[in-house]
Design a protein around this motif. Structure first.
Motif, PDB file in Angstrom:
ATOM      1  N   PRO A 541     -22.291 -20.418 -24.203  1.00 31.91           N
ATOM      2  CA  PRO A 541     -22.879 -21.510 -23.417  1.00 31.91           C
ATOM      3  C   PRO A 541     -24.268 -21.115 -22.941  1.00 31.91           C
ATOM      4  CG  PRO A 541     -21.189 -20.363 -22.158  1.00 31.91           C
ATOM      5  CD  PRO A 541     -21.092 -19.854 -23.553  1.00 31.91           C
ATOM      6  N   VAL A 542     -25.130 -22.084 -22.746  1.00 26.93           N
ATOM      7  CA  VAL A 542     -26.523 -21.821 -22.398  1.00 26.93           C
ATOM      8  C   VAL A 542     -26.908 -22.613 -21.161  1.00 26.93           C
ATOM      9  CG1 VAL A 542     -27.194 -21.307 -24.768  1.00 26.93           C
ATOM     10  CG2 VAL A 542     -27.322 -23.656 -23.960  1.00 26.93           C
ATOM     11  N   GLY A 543     -27.845 -22.049 -20.371  1.00 27.80           N
ATOM     12  CA  GLY A 543     -28.294 -22.729 -19.169  1.00 27.80           C
ATOM     13  C   GLY A 543     -27.191 -22.861 -18.144  1.00 27.80           C
ATOM     14  N   VAL A 544     -26.794 -21.738 -17.537  1.00 29.15           N
ATOM     15  CA  VAL A 544     -25.644 -21.704 -16.622  1.00 29.15           C
ATOM     16  C   VAL A 544     -26.120 -21.402 -15.211  1.00 29.15           C
ATOM     17  CG1 VAL A 544     -23.449 -20.598 -16.097  1.00 29.15           C
ATOM     18  CG2 VAL A 544     -24.154 -20.903 -18.489  1.00 29.15           C
ATOM     19  N   GLY A 545     -25.723 -22.232 -14.255  1.00 25.58           N
ATOM     20  CA  GLY A 545     -26.044 -22.004 -12.853  1.00 25.58           C
ATOM     21  C   GLY A 545     -24.790 -21.781 -12.040  1.00 25.58           C
ATOM     22  N   ILE A 546     -24.790 -20.739 -11.202  1.00 32.63           N
ATOM     23  CA  ILE A 546     -23.616 -20.389 -10.395  1.00 32.63           C
ATOM     24  C   ILE A 546     -24.044 -20.273  -8.938  1.00 32.63           C
ATOM     25  CG2 ILE A 546     -21.790 -18.689 -10.015  1.00 32.63           C
ATOM     26  CD1 ILE A 546     -22.198 -17.837 -12.963  1.00 32.63           C
ATOM     27  N   GLU A 547     -23.337 -20.961  -8.048  1.00 34.31           N
ATOM     28  CA  GLU A 547     -23.661 -20.916  -6.628  1.00 34.31           C
ATOM     29  C   GLU A 547     -22.767 -19.898  -5.924  1.00 34.31           C
ATOM     30  OE1 GLU A 547     -23.646 -23.904  -2.760  1.00 34.31           O
ATOM     31  OE2 GLU A 547     -24.320 -24.665  -4.713  1.00 34.31           O
ATOM     32  N   LEU A 548     -23.387 -19.097  -5.055  1.00 30.76           N
ATOM     33  CA  LEU A 548     -22.655 -18.085  -4.297  1.00 30.76           C
ATOM     34  C   LEU A 548     -23.345 -17.924  -2.955  1.00 30.76           C
ATOM     35  CD1 LEU A 548     -20.260 -16.080  -4.669  1.00 30.76           C
ATOM     36  CD2 LEU A 548     -21.936 -14.362  -5.344  1.00 30.76           C
ATOM     37  N   ASN A 549     -22.560 -17.857  -1.889  1.00 32.37           N
ATOM     38  CA  ASN A 549     -23.113 -17.732  -0.543  1.00 32.37           C
ATOM     39  C   ASN A 549     -24.122 -18.838  -0.222  1.00 32.37           C
ATOM     40  OD1 ASN A 549     -21.681 -15.369   0.184  1.00 32.37           O
ATOM     41  ND2 ASN A 549     -23.160 -14.092  -0.896  1.00 32.37           N
ATOM     42  N   GLY A 550     -23.864 -20.031  -0.768  1.00 34.84           N
ATOM     43  CA  GLY A 550     -24.732 -21.164  -0.491  1.00 34.84           C
ATOM     44  C   GLY A 550     -25.994 -21.206  -1.310  1.00 34.84           C
ATOM     45  N   ARG A 551     -26.223 -20.181  -2.130  1.00 29.99           N
ATOM     46  CA  ARG A 551     -27.422 -20.146  -2.963  1.00 29.99           C
ATOM     47  C   ARG A 551     -27.026 -20.398  -4.408  1.00 29.99           C
ATOM     48  NH1 ARG A 551     -29.052 -16.681   1.124  1.00 29.99           N
ATOM     49  NH2 ARG A 551     -31.255 -16.901   1.709  1.00 29.99           N
ATOM     50  N   PHE A 552     -27.619 -21.419  -4.988  1.00 32.34           N
ATOM     51  CA  PHE A 552     -27.351 -21.703  -6.397  1.00 32.34           C
ATOM     52  C   PHE A 552     -28.363 -20.961  -7.257  1.00 32.34           C
ATOM     53  CE2 PHE A 552     -29.878 -25.060  -4.501  1.00 32.34           C
ATOM     54  CZ  PHE A 552     -30.987 -25.094  -5.320  1.00 32.34           C
ATOM     55  N   GLY A 553     -28.051 -20.822  -8.516  1.00 37.98           N
ATOM     56  CA  GLY A 553     -28.977 -20.225  -9.463  1.00 37.98           C
ATOM     57  C   GLY A 553     -29.564 -21.297 -10.357  1.00 37.98           C
ATOM     58  N   ILE A 554     -30.790 -21.066 -10.801  1.00 33.03           N
ATOM     59  CA  ILE A 554     -31.457 -22.004 -11.711  1.00 33.03           C
ATOM     60  C   ILE A 554     -31.591 -21.335 -13.071  1.00 33.03           C
ATOM     61  CG2 ILE A 554     -33.536 -23.339 -12.177  1.00 33.03           C
ATOM     62  CD1 ILE A 554     -34.029 -23.496  -9.205  1.00 33.03           C
ATOM     63  N   GLY A 555     -30.782 -21.781 -14.024  1.00 27.84           N
ATOM     64  CA  GLY A 555     -30.856 -21.294 -15.385  1.00 27.84           C
ATOM     65  C   GLY A 555     -31.543 -22.328 -16.264  1.00 27.84           C
ATOM     66  N   ILE A 556     -32.538 -21.910 -17.010  1.00 27.42           N
ATOM     67  CA  ILE A 556     -33.304 -22.835 -17.852  1.00 27.42           C
ATOM     68  C   ILE A 556     -33.276 -22.315 -19.287  1.00 27.42           C
ATOM     69  CG2 ILE A 556     -35.547 -23.890 -18.276  1.00 27.42           C
ATOM     70  CD1 ILE A 556     -36.150 -23.387 -15.280  1.00 27.42           C
ATOM     71  N   PHE A 557     -32.627 -23.062 -20.151  1.00 31.56           N
ATOM     72  CA  PHE A 557     -32.574 -22.714 -21.568  1.00 31.56           C
ATOM     73  C   PHE A 557     -33.330 -23.777 -22.354  1.00 31.56           C
ATOM     74  CE2 PHE A 557     -30.874 -23.241 -25.808  1.00 31.56           C
ATOM     75  CZ  PHE A 557     -30.844 -21.943 -26.294  1.00 31.56           C
ATOM     76  N   ALA A 558     -34.267 -23.337 -23.171  1.00 31.81           N
ATOM     77  CA  ALA A 558     -35.048 -24.292 -23.952  1.00 31.81           C
ATOM     78  C   ALA A 558     -35.280 -23.741 -25.345  1.00 31.81           C
ATOM     79  CB  ALA A 558     -36.386 -24.557 -23.266  1.00 31.81           C
TER      80      ALA A 558
END
Length: 876
Positions: A541-558
């Protein structure tokens, strides 16, 4: 014509030092899918400023796109001239001030050079004078430390570099300084002057080599050994010579089949130079040799044919509070045990390879590795080269393979830069774990390959892996390449407020691992994978964002262009937004059985044994996983030692182990509460983090005072949210505007969790924050209350694009039928950003009345709008 040629070279250099217009457009288009801008990627992530940390590290972490271009620009300055390389490092990484009163160079022929042929007299005199001058500069740089402190640093720096590895050094007899003592003693060293001494000495070496080469052709076969101006000199002519000295400051061998068994080109508290013109020269150096500097300057130039270079620990371009430089003129083989081949720690380690086919192997920590304000850089200008790293330190985490920490690595002690640059050839990169652009601890790790069909093979945490505010950058700019990782956490994988990027500019590539997830970001991190051209294959899978401790991640796949095959991702021509991350596909085994964890208290250990186990966990070195299991089995005594010794300097690795013990041992919570009352500010901060992880009630009474303290307020805020402690809503709300950026993030996250309708107006006032974490959680907060629907409707009906996007996002978070109906109005907006936001907001929950409109938008005149529309799940 010459001017045109220079212009062409300049333009070519610029093309490889920044994103192309097409790549910038691709990044912008992908960000638009998430209603982001490049400024949004610069949200606060830096939580501390490490001692000896470099400004360039902060720039990359704070501005991922601009910072990436800065690192590409630094790579593009790589050159076969050691002087130009050193200049690039000093200007871009250290910004050293100009020397106020630079010492005058010594000139003139010396007495003992009369023992040499006349044509050698001048170049040898120049080198002796330059070494004498550099020795004086080194002496001045360390004048504020005592001889005992000098020895402490010389023996402690290697031990800290190799901490957690179990590596022993043949010149070390004393225990290492504590980390605080190490920092304090180093602060008294004038490191800028040390670097200046290296530049001055290297210039004379670089200028002298052509003169010596012309003498070598004459075939002189003598041997002269003498001392002049405190410089021990060893000059041999064309012959088969054996070099065994361990205290030579200048060694020149003009040819023959030579062998080195001693210590040469080793600046350990002084300066040293080795220049060899031999044919098939062989080195078997002892520890700390072959172009290394420890509180000094060491330079080694190998100018002959097919050198076979072997060294032990600290070899071939290592600078530890000093500068180590190695340059190899022709194709070579190099193998060393650890710490070298371009390693810097509060100094510079530089290795420049040849234009031929080179083979380099290191067991651990090198080939472009840095830590603690140091720069390690390996540059290879051409040839089909092979880089191998590993085989020395078992990887206790995966229980397979070896730790490498090489080929673009930074970590262990925060604030370094590690870089590997290869300009051409079909290259093979082989490594174990933590390699090939692997960064942690507020550092930068980067691997840059300009051209060729290359293969990258690693075990885990490789090929652009970043954690703990590190920045990992892999630039592969041409060729049909293969990226293989045997396990996971790779291919632009960033966690814990870090940044990772892979830029593959062209070629038909294969990207695979056991658990490949290109462009995965977690907990306030940013991960970007860009493949601008070519037909590529991805296994996960590509471009995956996971939130932890209220902070999400920004994954950008292009991936734009070519016939791409993505096993689990968007079909060609579609763009998908999921969990705050973007995947855009443009048109152009068996698990290891883990033994059961022993019951806490089932193992007994001394305080010294427990300290050693915590050190292994902290550094993530050899046997770290086994050490964690043993600490858990020791139980309460291990937890007590954590509280009393480890807590103020704890990191996520040790925090997780301590949390496991805390949740299993009842008395540990009582210890936590007692120690927190008397701890230092940094200890309290650690205890609050531990309590938040485990939702321990014992520190609740300490929250109020901790919110007033700069050191503890951030973790105290997180802890209050974890307990649902609504009594602290007022002081936490005051931190939204009064605190630093990261504290503001924690405050908004906490308020969104605790909730208080009286704060809606306050939160509405900061809804336009430029910090994406603050903005997102503000929207989540407002969406909980009746005001949210009216505000969303109001914003969505405005004419400007920014307001429309915010309004649609707010309505999407509310998620009721009425809210989704209002959000759908954005599908008809003249603003493309609003149309995209409406599409991503409604995907998977599209009201029936809007389905026909979404189908129309698959043919929108804007290609990004059309791509997003194609990826929308409109339901049935």
């Amino acid at each position: 014509m010459r001017i045109l040629g220079c212009l062409a070279l300049l333009l070519a250099s610029q093309a490889f030092s920044q994103f192309s217009p097409r790549e910038n457009q691709l990044i912008s288009d992908c960000l638009m899918v998430g209603s982001y801008t490049t400024a949004d990627l610069g949200f606060a992530r830096q939580s501390f400023s490490p001692r000896f940390g470099l400004d360039l590290c902060a720039k990359v972490l704070g501005s991922p796109i601009g910072g990436s271009e800065s690192i590409m620009a630094l790579h593009s300055k790589a050159d076969i001239s050691t002087q130009r390389m050193l200049t690039a490092i000093l200007n871009d990484c250290f910004k050293d001030p100009a020397q106020k009163n630079p010492p005058e160079p010594l000139v003139g022929l010396l007495k003992n050079v009369s023992l040499l042929p006349p044509e050698l007299a001048e170049p040898v005199s120049d080198l002796i004078n330059a070494i004498s001058l550099a020795n004086a500069q080194v002496k001045a740089a360390i004048q504020k430390i005592t001889p005992e402190e000098k020895r402490d640093l010389i023996e402690s720096l290697p031990q800290w570099a190799g901490i957690g590895s179990g590596i022993q050094f043949d010149f070390v007899t004393k225990p290492k300084l504590s980390q605080e003592a190490l920092y304090g003693t180093l602060a008294k060293v004038d490191l800028a002057s040390m670097r200046a001494a290296a530049v001055s000495l290297d210039k004379v070496v670089q200028d002298t080599v052509p003169k010596l080469k012309s003498v070598a052709i004459t075939g002189w076969k003598g041997r002269v050994v003498f001392s002049e101006n405190g410089v021990n000199v060893e000059i041999t002519g064309v012959g088969d010579d054996l070099h065994e000295s361990k205290n030579t400051n200048l060694c020149i061998d003009l040819g023959g089949h030579n062998r080195y068994l001693g210590r040469y080109g080793a600046g350990i508290g002084y300066s040293s130079v080795l220049i060899d013109f031999g044919t098939e020269t062989t080195t078997n150096f002892v520890d700390a040799s072959g172009g290394i500097g420890i509180l000094g300057v060491g330079i080694a130039y190998f100018e002959g044919i097919r050198p076979d270079l072997n060294g032990k620990n600290i070899a071939f371009g290592a600078g530890l509070a000093g500068v180590g430089i190695v340059k190899v003129e022709q194709a070579f083989r190099m193998e060393s045990r650890s710490i070298g081949q371009g390693f810097g720690m509060c100094g510079i380690g530089l290795l420049i390879g040849s234009k031929g086919t080179d083979s380099l192997k290191i067991g651990y920590l090198g080939q472009g590795a840095g830590m603690m304000g140091g720069v390690g850089w390996l540059f290879n200008p051409a040839g089909n080269d092979r880089y191998r790293a590993g085989g020395l330190i078992p990887d206790g985490i995966s229980q397979k393979g070896y730790l490498s920490r090489a080929q673009g690595y930074c970590g262990i002690l925060p604030g370094g830069i590690g870089m590997l640059t290869d300009n051409s050839g079909d290259d093979l990169y082989e490594a174990g774990s933590e390699a090939q652009a692997c960064a942690s601890g507020f550092g930068v790790a980067s691997l840059y390959d300009l051209a060729g069909d290359d293969a990258y093979i690693a075990q885990r945490q490789a090929q652009a892996y970043a954690s703990s505010e590190g920045c990992a950058l892999l630039f592969e700019l041409a060729g049909d390449d293969v990226y293989i990782v045997r396990e996971s956490e790779c291919h632009a994988f960033a966690i814990d407020r870090s940044f990772a990027i892979v830029l593959d500019r062209a070629g038909n590539d294969v990207v695979a691992s056991h658990d490949s997830q290109p462009a995965t970001a977690q907990e306030g991190a940013v991960a970007i994978y860009i493949d601008a051209d070519g037909s590529d294959s991805f296994s996960g899978p590509v471009g995956v964002g996971i939130e932890l401790n209220g902070r999400f991640g920004i994954g950008i796949f292009a991936d734009y262009g070519g016939d791409n095959h993505i096993a689990n991702g968007p079909i060609p021509g579609t763009a998908v937004l999921k969990d705050g991350s973007i995947a855009y596909n443009g048109e152009e085994g068996q698990g290891t059985e883990v033994p059961p964890i022993a019951k806490p208290g089932s193992v007994k250990a001394s305080v010294a044994e427990i300290d050693e186990l915590w050190e292994k966990v902290q550094t993530g070195g050899r046997d770290a996983n086994d050490a964690a299991r043993k600490l858990n089995a020791i139980g309460l005594p291990a937890f007590v030692r954590f509280c009393d010794s480890v807590a103020p300097q704890s990191n996520p690795k040790s925090q997780r182990v301590a949390a496991n013990i805390l949740m299993q041992v009842a008395d540990a919570r009582k210890i936590l509460g007692e120690r927190a009352k008397t701890a230092t500010d940094y200890g309290k901060r650690s205890f609050f983090e531990l309590a938040a992880r485990t939702k321990s009630q014992e520190l609740r009474s300490l929250i109020g005072p901790a919110l007033q303290n700069d050191v503890t307020r951030r973790m105290a805020t997180r802890y209050a949210a974890s307990l649902g402690a609504k009594e602290f809503v007022d002081p936490i709300s005051g931190l939204v505007l009064a605190g630093d950026s990261l504290t503001a993030q924690e405050a908004v996250i906490a308020l969104a969790s605790l909730g208080d309708e009286n704060l809606v107006a306050t939160m509405e006032s900061i809804m336009l924050s430029t910090d994406i974490i603050v903005r997102t959680h503000t929207i989540r907060f407002i969406a909980k209350y009746p005001r949210g629907l009216a505000l969303g409707k109001q914003l969505a009906s405005k004419s400007d694009e920014r307001s429309q996007i915010l309004g649609i996002e707010l309505l999407g978070v509310i998620g009721t039928d009425e809210a989704l109906r209002l959000a759908g109005s954005g599908l008809n907006s003249p603003n493309r950003g609003a149309r995209i936001k409406a599409l991503t907001t409604l995907s998977g929950r599209v009201p029936e009345a809007y389905r026909a409109r979404i189908i129309e938008l698959t043919k929108d005149i804007n290609p990004i709008v059309a791509a997003v529309a194609k990826g929308v799940d409109i339901g049935r």
